[in-house]
Write a protein that holds these residues in place. Structure first.
Motif, mmCIF file in Angstrom:
data_model
loop_
_atom_site.group_PDB
_atom_site.id
_atom_site.type_symbol
_atom_site.label_atom_id
_atom_site.label_comp_id
_atom_site.label_asym_id
_atom_site.label_seq_id
_atom_site.Cartn_x
_atom_site.Cartn_y
_atom_site.Cartn_z
ATOM 1 N N ASP A 1 40.382 10.245 -23.545
ATOM 2 C CA ASP A 1 40.906 10.271 -25.299
ATOM 3 C C ASP A 1 41.299 11.485 -24.276
ATOM 4 O O ASP A 1 40.569 12.182 -23.495
ATOM 5 N N LEU A 2 41.982 11.840 -25.734
ATOM 6 C CA LEU A 2 42.506 13.423 -25.251
ATOM 7 C C LEU A 2 42.981 14.291 -26.053
ATOM 8 O O LEU A 2 43.597 13.509 -27.331
ATOM 9 N N ASP A 3 43.304 15.988 -26.121
ATOM 10 C CA ASP A 3 43.318 16.244 -27.840
ATOM 11 C C ASP A 3 45.257 16.402 -27.212
ATOM 12 O O ASP A 3 45.889 17.718 -26.205
ATOM 13 N N TRP A 4 46.023 15.476 -28.259
ATOM 14 C CA TRP A 4 47.279 15.540 -28.639
ATOM 15 C C TRP A 4 47.691 16.931 -29.142
ATOM 16 O O TRP A 4 49.110 16.891 -29.181
ATOM 17 N N GLN B 1 37.730 14.203 -20.430
ATOM 18 C CA GLN B 1 37.729 12.777 -20.819
ATOM 19 C C GLN B 1 38.828 11.499 -20.258
ATOM 20 O O GLN B 1 38.880 11.271 -21.466
ATOM 21 N N PHE B 2 39.801 12.567 -19.823
ATOM 22 C CA PHE B 2 40.535 11.340 -20.018
ATOM 23 C C PHE B 2 40.792 11.666 -18.453
ATOM 24 O O PHE B 2 40.589 12.084 -17.356
ATOM 25 N N VAL C 1 30.895 22.946 -16.105
ATOM 26 C CA VAL C 1 30.287 22.061 -15.606
ATOM 27 C C VAL C 1 31.344 21.078 -16.757
ATOM 28 O O VAL C 1 32.426 20.697 -16.140
ATOM 29 N N PRO C 2 31.436 21.500 -17.978
ATOM 30 C CA PRO C 2 32.093 21.096 -18.398
ATOM 31 C C PRO C 2 33.788 20.658 -17.970
ATOM 32 O O PRO C 2 35.209 19.479 -18.956
#
Length: 174
Positions: free
Chosen positions: A155-158, A28-29, A21-22
């Motif tokens: 938020d994103l993991d850049w 998150q974005f 599910v996650p």
């Protein structure tokens, strides 16, 4: 025995659900195209180190413009990956725009986390309004021609492959 088997089956199903599910439901974005035919606001900013950032000077470069605040939990989580992006080879220009906070609070935040990316203060939130920012963090990806192409809400993991692909796509537009 049937009760034990039923319980284990249910636990297995729950484990699978909470694992999958996650990945799909709790994004998150949200990446949105910049509105068509809407020009990008002009950049004319001075960062905390005194460096000027203007649209003219940034022409030909990909720009990652991140709007954030120290009280924003997702911003705090995202900030180290923005620093990594700033430090990476062939990096785009990364500029963090802090919205409506005093310089002392922002500087303390940066010092505590050893962050050295360019940070601009938007003391009254005027710049955030010009860019249509209503959610923190919001990041605008600007192509080398100076036109905003994408707005990323949340938020994103850049450091991640997804962000890397977006930036490479923009770099190809040179």
């Amino acid at each position: 025995m049937n009760l034990l088997l039923w319980t284990l089956t249910r636990l297995g199903v729950l484990a699978v659900v909470f694992t999958l599910v996650p990945l799909c439901a709790w994004a998150q974005f949200d990446k949105q195209a910049w509105p068509a035919k809407t020009p990008s606001p002009v950049l004319n900013l001075q960062d905390l180190q005194g460096r000027m950032w203007t649209s003219a000077a940034l022409k030909g470069r990909v720009v990652v413009l991140n709007f954030w605040a120290t009280w924003c939990a997702p911003c705090k989580e995202e900030m180290p990956t923005l620093q990594d992006l700033h430090d990476s080879p062939q990096a785009p220009v990364v500029i963090a725009i802090n919205v409506k906070e005093p310089k002392s609070r922002v500087q303390t935040f940066l010092n505590q986390r050893n962050l050295s990316l360019p940070v601009v203060l938007d003391e009254r939130g005027d710049f955030a309004r010009q860019w249509g920012v209503r959610v923190y963090p919001t990041t605008v990806l600007i192509a080398p021609d100076g036109q905003a192409r994408w707005r990323v809400l949340g938020d994103l993991d850049w450091d991640g492959l997804q962000a890397e692909a977006w930036i490479k796509d923009l770099q190809r537009l040179r």
